[in-house]
Motif scaffolding. Structure first.
Motif, PDB file in Angstrom:
ATOM      1  N   SER A   1       0.844  -1.211   0.000  1.00 58.46           N
ATOM      2  CA  SER A   1       0.000   0.000   0.000  1.00 58.46           C
ATOM      3  C   SER A   1       0.867   1.244   0.000  1.00 58.46           C
ATOM      4  O   SER A   1       1.954   1.260   0.572  1.00 58.46           O
ATOM      5  N   LEU A   2       0.372   2.299  -0.632  1.00 57.64           N
ATOM      6  CA  LEU A   2       0.989   3.622  -0.493  1.00 57.64           C
ATOM      7  C   LEU A   2      -0.039   4.541   0.182  1.00 57.64           C
ATOM      8  O   LEU A   2       0.114   4.971   1.314  1.00 57.64           O
ATOM      9  N   ARG A   3      -1.128   4.808  -0.545  1.00 51.05           N
ATOM     10  CA  ARG A   3      -2.142   5.752  -0.080  1.00 51.05           C
ATOM     11  C   ARG A   3      -2.803   5.372   1.234  1.00 51.05           C
ATOM     12  O   ARG A   3      -2.933   6.193   2.141  1.00 51.05           O
ATOM     13  N   THR A   4      -3.247   4.129   1.324  1.00 47.81           N
ATOM     14  CA  THR A   4      -4.004   3.713   2.504  1.00 47.81           C
ATOM     15  C   THR A   4      -3.128   3.814   3.748  1.00 47.81           C
ATOM     16  O   THR A   4      -3.549   4.299   4.789  1.00 47.81           O
ATOM     17  N   ARG A  36      -5.672  -4.514   6.117  1.00 53.90           N
ATOM     18  CA  ARG A  36      -5.732  -4.734   4.666  1.00 53.90           C
ATOM     19  C   ARG A  36      -5.467  -6.206   4.387  1.00 53.90           C
ATOM     20  O   ARG A  36      -4.433  -6.743   4.788  1.00 53.90           O
ATOM     21  N   HIS A  62     -13.559  -1.927  -0.341  1.00 55.12           N
ATOM     22  CA  HIS A  62     -12.561  -0.902   0.006  1.00 55.12           C
ATOM     23  C   HIS A  62     -13.322   0.385   0.363  1.00 55.12           C
ATOM     24  O   HIS A  62     -13.267   1.378  -0.354  1.00 55.12           O
ATOM     25  N   GLN A  88     -11.806   3.994   0.409  1.00 54.92           N
ATOM     26  CA  GLN A  88     -11.645   4.544  -0.940  1.00 54.92           C
ATOM     27  C   GLN A  88     -12.973   5.130  -1.418  1.00 54.92           C
ATOM     28  O   GLN A  88     -13.023   6.243  -1.944  1.00 54.92           O
ATOM     29  N   CYS A 147      -8.605   5.084  -8.401  1.00 56.45           N
ATOM     30  CA  CYS A 147      -8.163   4.991  -6.996  1.00 56.45           C
ATOM     31  C   CYS A 147      -6.643   5.018  -6.852  1.00 56.45           C
ATOM     32  O   CYS A 147      -6.133   5.324  -5.782  1.00 56.45           O
ATOM     33  N   LEU A 148      -5.906   4.677  -7.936  1.00 56.73           N
ATOM     34  CA  LEU A 148      -4.442   4.537  -7.938  1.00 56.73           C
ATOM     35  C   LEU A 148      -4.050   3.350  -7.046  1.00 56.73           C
ATOM     36  O   LEU A 148      -4.730   3.103  -6.079  1.00 56.73           O
TER      37      LEU A 148
HETATM   38  N1   CP Z   1      -6.050   3.502  -3.494  1.00 54.86           N
HETATM   39  C1   CP Z   1      -5.359   2.762  -2.603  1.00 54.86           C
HETATM   40  O1   CP Z   1      -5.923   2.139  -1.689  1.00 54.86           O
HETATM   41  O2   CP Z   1      -4.011   2.821  -2.768  1.00 54.86           O
HETATM   42  P1   CP Z   1      -2.934   1.913  -2.010  1.00 54.86           P
HETATM   43  O3   CP Z   1      -3.145   0.500  -2.454  1.00 54.86           O
HETATM   44  O4   CP Z   1      -1.618   2.486  -2.413  1.00 54.86           O
HETATM   45  O5   CP Z   1      -3.180   2.037  -0.533  1.00 54.86           O
END
Ligand code: CP
Ligand code: AN0
Length: 315
Positions: free
Chosen positions: A47-50, A110, A147, A150, A272-273
């Protein structure tokens, strides 16, 4: 709010969006609320964002944050109950979840699906084991089927950028070289179905989401037709639900191109990236001023903060 696992716990979603907007306007207003409380973020997948947005949200509320990744760091976890553990799994989720519960006041988790067994994935074994054995409020940071953090950020973003009361929102399937979960589109559909937006899903045949999630959405197998008059194009790849976990081997390109965006009502582009450029979306679209993917990712902080604040206030 006790747990945040799906749209069900969100109550009136527009109230939660309102709270997220309030957090965005005054991020440190409730800095005392989380004092001496610990948020634990547990990752079974990358993960980055989460990871960063949920950590930031908890810090804004004055919490301590502990993060652990099981991709290489933690013991290999057994999730099946009643098995003889003489294989390569060193620890059972029964103890692991209970121990995390000893250290944390709120737990974010996650855990992606296997994409091998539809019934097993849709029963959410890992998320449910954490709910059952940790004894602490759980925040879903992308599970086998959903998710919701998101989706909350997505609705907030649509509310911020919409120029008509009831925008036409199109969730479009797009190409990808790997089999991906249905979690993001499932949740997006589940949340958009709680709004009064016009909602269309564009996808190849055989890629229908479970009806439980797609609900009242209009399903079109023709992407051009779906794009006509759209105010928001929300792109995402997902593997088949019906032929569980299978990828698309058709010849048609479902990439969101500048040419296809011309069919829309000057639509905003969302994803969502992480996104694969020139596979899911053409550079010309994601680099255009109509792309709001970065603002959307930014809103993940306020979505998480609204959820954590609601949990702190009721537990
Ligand atoms: N959109 C999202 O959840 O990104 P990550 O998988 O980077 O957390
Ligand atoms: C993941 C998915 O499709 O569920 C995470 C998205 C937030 N994406 C990838 O694995 C590329």
């Amino acid at each position: 709010m006790k747990h945040f696992l799906s749209v069900k716990e969100a109550g009136d979603i527009m109230s939660l969006v309102g709270l997220a907007k309030a957090c965005k306007a005054k991020p440190y207003e409730n800095k005392k609320l989380g004092e001496n409380k610990t948020m634990g973020l547990i990752f079974m997948n990358p993960s980055l964002r989460t990871r960063l947005s949920t950590q930031k949200a908890a810090l804004n509320l004055g919490m301590n944050v502990m993060i652990m990744s099981f991709t290489g760091e933690g013991w290999a976890l057994e999730t099946e109950e009643g098995v003889i553990m003489n294989g390569d799994k060193a620890e059972h989720i029964i103890e692991a979840a209970a121990v995390v519960g000893e250290y944390c006041d709120i737990i974010g988790l996650r855990s992606f699906p296997s994409l091998k067994d539809q019934k097993a994935d849709y029963a959410e074994p890992v998320l449910n084991a954490f709910v059952k054995y940790s004894g602490k409020p759980l925040v879903n940071m992308e599970s086998a089927t959903r998710h919701p953090l998101q989706s909350l950020a997505d609705v907030l973003t649509i509310e911020e950028f919409k120029t008509t009361e009831k925008p036409k929102v199109v969730l479009t399937w797009a190409n990808h070289p790997r089999a991906l979960p249905q979690s993001v589109p499932n949740s997006f559909a589940e949340w958009i179905n709680q709004t009064d937006y016009e909602f269309v899903i564009a996808q190849p045949e055989g890629f229908e989401l479970s009806k439980e999630f797609s609900g009242k959405a209009k399903i079109l197998y023709n992407q051009d037709e779906a794009f006509e008059g759209a105010d928001f194009i929300y792109a995402k790849n997902w593997s088949s639900y019906k032929h569980y976990g299978e990828r698309y081997f058709g010849k048609e390109s479902w990439m969101v191109s500048a040419e296809k965006m011309k069919l829309t009502n000057n639509a905003k582009f969302m994803h969502c990236l992480p996104v694969r450029r020139n596979v899911i979306v053409e550079d010309a679209v994601i680099d255009s001023t109509n792309s709001i993917v970065i603002q959307e990712a930014g809103n993940r902080v306020w979505a998480a903060q609204a959820v954590i604040q609601s949990i702190l206030q009721t537990n």
